[in-house]
Each structure stands twice: as structure tokens, then as C-alpha cells.
Write a protein that holds these residues in place. Structure first.
Motif, PDB file in Angstrom:
ATOM      1  N   PRO A 148     -11.049   4.866   3.099  1.00  7.70           N
ATOM      2  CA  PRO A 148     -12.311   4.837   2.341  1.00  7.70           C
ATOM      3  C   PRO A 148     -12.110   4.618   0.845  1.00  7.70           C
ATOM      4  O   PRO A 148     -13.045   4.234   0.136  1.00  7.70           O
ATOM      5  CB  PRO A 148     -12.938   6.209   2.623  1.00  7.70           C
ATOM      6  N   TYR A 149     -10.881   4.815   0.367  1.00  8.38           N
ATOM      7  CA  TYR A 149     -10.594   4.563  -1.053  1.00  8.38           C
ATOM      8  C   TYR A 149     -10.893   3.106  -1.426  1.00  8.38           C
ATOM      9  O   TYR A 149     -11.161   2.795  -2.581  1.00  8.38           O
ATOM     10  CB  TYR A 149      -9.124   4.896  -1.345  1.00  8.38           C
ATOM     11  N   ALA A 150     -10.883   2.228  -0.415  1.00  3.47           N
ATOM     12  CA  ALA A 150     -11.186   0.809  -0.660  1.00  3.47           C
ATOM     13  C   ALA A 150     -12.594   0.612  -1.228  1.00  3.47           C
ATOM     14  O   ALA A 150     -12.884  -0.425  -1.825  1.00  3.47           O
ATOM     15  CB  ALA A 150     -11.031   0.012   0.633  1.00  3.47           C
TER      16      ALA A 150
ATOM     17  N   ILE B 164       2.956  -2.038  -1.543  1.00  3.34           N
ATOM     18  CA  ILE B 164       2.152  -3.258  -1.348  1.00  3.34           C
ATOM     19  C   ILE B 164       0.845  -3.140  -2.128  1.00  3.34           C
ATOM     20  O   ILE B 164       0.404  -4.092  -2.777  1.00  3.34           O
ATOM     21  CB  ILE B 164       1.881  -3.484   0.164  1.00  3.34           C
ATOM     22  N   HIS B 165       0.244  -1.965  -2.104  1.00  4.76           N
ATOM     23  CA  HIS B 165      -1.029  -1.736  -2.808  1.00  4.76           C
ATOM     24  C   HIS B 165      -0.897  -2.042  -4.306  1.00  4.76           C
ATOM     25  O   HIS B 165      -1.678  -2.804  -4.873  1.00  4.76           O
ATOM     26  CB  HIS B 165      -1.459  -0.282  -2.596  1.00  4.76           C
ATOM     27  N   GLU B 166       0.104  -1.460  -4.935  1.00  9.28           N
ATOM     28  CA  GLU B 166       0.240  -1.626  -6.395  1.00  9.28           C
ATOM     29  C   GLU B 166       0.648  -3.053  -6.778  1.00  9.28           C
ATOM     30  O   GLU B 166       0.211  -3.575  -7.801  1.00  9.28           O
ATOM     31  CB  GLU B 166       1.240  -0.617  -6.961  1.00  9.28           C
ATOM     32  N   PHE B 167       1.472  -3.688  -5.946  1.00  6.12           N
ATOM     33  CA  PHE B 167       1.865  -5.064  -6.265  1.00  6.12           C
ATOM     34  C   PHE B 167       0.737  -6.055  -5.967  1.00  6.12           C
ATOM     35  O   PHE B 167       0.657  -7.116  -6.602  1.00  6.12           O
ATOM     36  CB  PHE B 167       3.199  -5.430  -5.597  1.00  6.12           C
ATOM     37  N   ALA B 168      -0.164  -5.709  -5.045  1.00  7.50           N
ATOM     38  CA  ALA B 168      -1.372  -6.533  -4.858  1.00  7.50           C
ATOM     39  C   ALA B 168      -2.217  -6.464  -6.132  1.00  7.50           C
ATOM     40  O   ALA B 168      -2.766  -7.472  -6.586  1.00  7.50           O
ATOM     41  CB  ALA B 168      -2.164  -6.047  -3.647  1.00  7.50           C
ATOM     42  N   HIS B 169      -2.306  -5.270  -6.750  1.00  2.00           N
ATOM     43  CA  HIS B 169      -3.015  -5.157  -8.034  1.00  2.00           C
ATOM     44  C   HIS B 169      -2.346  -6.039  -9.088  1.00  2.00           C
ATOM     45  O   HIS B 169      -3.023  -6.694  -9.884  1.00  2.00           O
ATOM     46  CB  HIS B 169      -2.986  -3.715  -8.547  1.00  2.00           C
ATOM     47  N   LYS B 170      -1.018  -6.032  -9.122  1.00  2.00           N
ATOM     48  CA  LYS B 170      -0.289  -6.856 -10.104  1.00  2.00           C
ATOM     49  C   LYS B 170      -0.689  -8.329  -9.981  1.00  2.00           C
ATOM     50  O   LYS B 170      -0.902  -9.025 -10.970  1.00  2.00           O
ATOM     51  CB  LYS B 170       1.221  -6.724  -9.889  1.00  2.00           C
TER      52      LYS B 170
ATOM     53  N   ALA C 232     -11.546  -4.408  -6.621  1.00  2.00           N
ATOM     54  CA  ALA C 232     -10.090  -4.493  -6.809  1.00  2.00           C
ATOM     55  C   ALA C 232      -9.364  -3.602  -5.798  1.00  2.00           C
ATOM     56  O   ALA C 232      -8.345  -3.998  -5.221  1.00  2.00           O
ATOM     57  CB  ALA C 232      -9.715  -4.081  -8.230  1.00  2.00           C
ATOM     58  N   GLU C 233      -9.882  -2.390  -5.560  1.00  2.00           N
ATOM     59  CA  GLU C 233      -9.255  -1.490  -4.577  1.00  2.00           C
ATOM     60  C   GLU C 233      -9.441  -2.023  -3.158  1.00  2.00           C
ATOM     61  O   GLU C 233      -8.554  -1.882  -2.314  1.00  2.00           O
ATOM     62  CB  GLU C 233      -9.820  -0.070  -4.697  1.00  2.00           C
ATOM     63  N   PHE C 234     -10.589  -2.645  -2.919  1.00  2.00           N
ATOM     64  CA  PHE C 234     -10.860  -3.238  -1.598  1.00  2.00           C
ATOM     65  C   PHE C 234      -9.800  -4.306  -1.294  1.00  2.00           C
ATOM     66  O   PHE C 234      -9.229  -4.339  -0.205  1.00  2.00           O
ATOM     67  CB  PHE C 234     -12.272  -3.846  -1.611  1.00  2.00           C
TER      68      PHE C 234
END
Ligand SMILES: [Zn+2]
Length: 257
Positions: A206-208, A152-158, A213-215
Motif C-alpha cells: 500500500p506504500y505505492a 530495486i526500489h531506491e535505484f528505480a527512484h534514481k 513516484a512510489e507507485f
């Protein structure tokens, strides 16, 4: 292949390449699907079939990709666009899956033209108009660790990248306000970064705090994986994500409990 395919072509793919019942029934217990109606699950199954027709999922370092692994990845990629459109994932083909974390090693130039060298390990990575790269170990780990979901994380970036690169603001729908999105996300991001600096009161990874973009990507993970957490601790963000994804997972969860 464009996903804006003709009806007869779409029907042929759904008819001949559909997900086998046994495999589908085994995987619809994934947490991010909790509370979906039978109609929504049927639509998701079609999306997954069309997704797998259009994408190539390749293993790196001799990792053998099984049908089950393909469907697990496709389900989690497609939950994001269940109420949007497969076109969000157009113009690129490959998903590369490493057995575990992989090394990112490349140079890039920032907006001032300064070249930076990146050498780090990662569990996932997305490239604009290029592949999505994932670690299978992290995908499998996420099944038992609510709130973390590298797919989900990587496809949200997409999705985010389609609007001027990954900046935490995807292209919004006509019924949404970019000003409101910016105000809500900026304020919450600043507050979250302060909490990370203090080292307490952290509700999400915390990586957010790495970047807006990471948030956005981390909050998208939690929105689908543990929606009640986002609704309780980031209610304004929950509202914006519900408008953007056109889904209300917290309501689905509440109805299930
Ligand atoms: Zn990320």
C-alpha cells in the motif's frame, strides 16, 4: 569518474576487479535473476564489476560491509539497467548502508515555497545527484520476502529522478509514448489509491499509494521480483515497464517453471 570509459580501461577493470567465481555462483540464485540466460548473467557480472569500481559502499554506525554485501547490492542495482546503460547511475558515488532502519530528519521547501520538516524512519532513500541510503536489515529481509526489494526500489527512484525529479515517469525511449505512459500509470494509480482507502483487494504494498513516484518504484520491485503478479493484475503497466527496462521477466519465469 564517468562511466563513459575507454575500452582499454573497461577491460582492465573487468580483468583485475572481476567478481570471484565462488561468490558469484553463491549469489546468482537471487530471485530477481531467475531465468536469465548465461549471456545475460555474464553481462550482469560485468555491469556489477564496473558498478563496484565506480561506487563507494560505506557502512554507517560501524556496520562492516563485506564483499558479499557489496555484490548483493550491486546485483540488485544492476538488474534494472541490464538492458539499458550504466550511465543511468552516473554523477554520484556513495551508497550508505545502515544496520537497520534509519532516521530521516531534514527540512525541504515545496513548490509554493512552504518549508516542511521531515522526521521519520526509512529503509531506503535516494537523493538526486547524491547518495543512495539503504538499511541492511531490510536488504537481508527481502531475500525471504518475495515482492519487497529495497535496493530495486531506491535505484528505480534514481532512474526516475533523471527526468525532472522523481515523478513516476522516467525518460522514455523513442519507441515509447509519454502520453500512453501517463494515461496507463495515472489510471492504475487512481484505482490503486481507491483500493487502499477501502483497505481491500491490495496486490502490492500500500506504500505505492504515497505518490506516483512510489507507485513506479514499488511496481518496479514487483516487476523484477514477482513479474507474473504485475503481468496478471497490471497488464498495461507490465507492458510499459517491459518496454522501458527492455526486459520480459514474466517470460523468463514462465520458461523456468
Ligand atoms: Zn520510495
Amino acid at each position: 569518474m564517468s562511466w563513459r570509459i575507454k575500452d582499454w580501461q573497461r577491460n582492465r577493470i573487468l580483468q583485475h576487479e572481476g567478481i570471484p567465481d565462488q561468490l558469484w555462483q553463491k549469489l546468482i540464485n537471487l530471485r530477481c535473476l531467475k531465468g536469465l540466460s548465461p549471456d545475460e548473467l555474464a553481462h550482469l557480472r560485468d555491469c556489477v564489476t564496473l558498478f563496484l569500481h565506480a561506487k563507494q559502499i560505506n557502512g554507517a554506525h560501524d556496520l562492516v560491509i563485506t564483499d558479499e554485501m557489496q555484490v548483493i547490492i550491486a546485483i540488485q542495482a544492476c538488474i534494472l539497467i541490464l538492458k539499458l546503460d550504466l550511465a543511468y547511475y552516473e554523477n554520484w558515488v556513495e551508497i550508505i548502508v545502515y544496520p537497520s532502519e534509519f532516521i530521516r530528519d531534514y527540512n525541504y521547501a515545496d513548490s509554493a515555497g512552504v518549508v516542511h520538516h521531515v522526521h521519520t524512519t526509512a529503509s531506503g532513500e535516494s537523493w538526486l545527484a547524491g547518495p543512495v541510503i539503504l538499511s541492511w536489515q531490510d536488504i537481508a529481509h527481502a531475500v525471504d520476502h518475495p515482492g519487497h526489494n529495497v535496493v530495486i526500489h531506491e535505484f528505480a527512484h534514481k532512474i526516475d529522478m533523471l527526468n525532472d525529479g522523481a515523478n513516476g515517469c522516467p525518460e522514455l525511449h523513442p519507441n515509447m509514448s509519454a502520453h500512453t505512459w501517463y494515461e496507463i500509470f495515472s489510471k492504475a494509480y487512481r484505482k490503486f489509491c481507491q483500493q487502499v482507502t477501502r483497505g481491500h483487494g491490495l496486490i502490492i504494498d500500500p506504500y505505492a499509494a504515497e505518490s506516483p513516484a512510489e507507485f513506479f518504484a514499488v511496481l518496479s520491485e514487483v516487476f523484477f521480483e514477482l513479474p507474473l503478479i504485475v503481468k496478471q493484475h497490471f497488464p498495461s503497466i507490465y507492458e510499459q515497464l517491459a518496454l522501458f527496462y527492455r526486459q520480459n521477466p514474466a517470460e523468463r519465469w514462465s520458461q523456468q517453471n
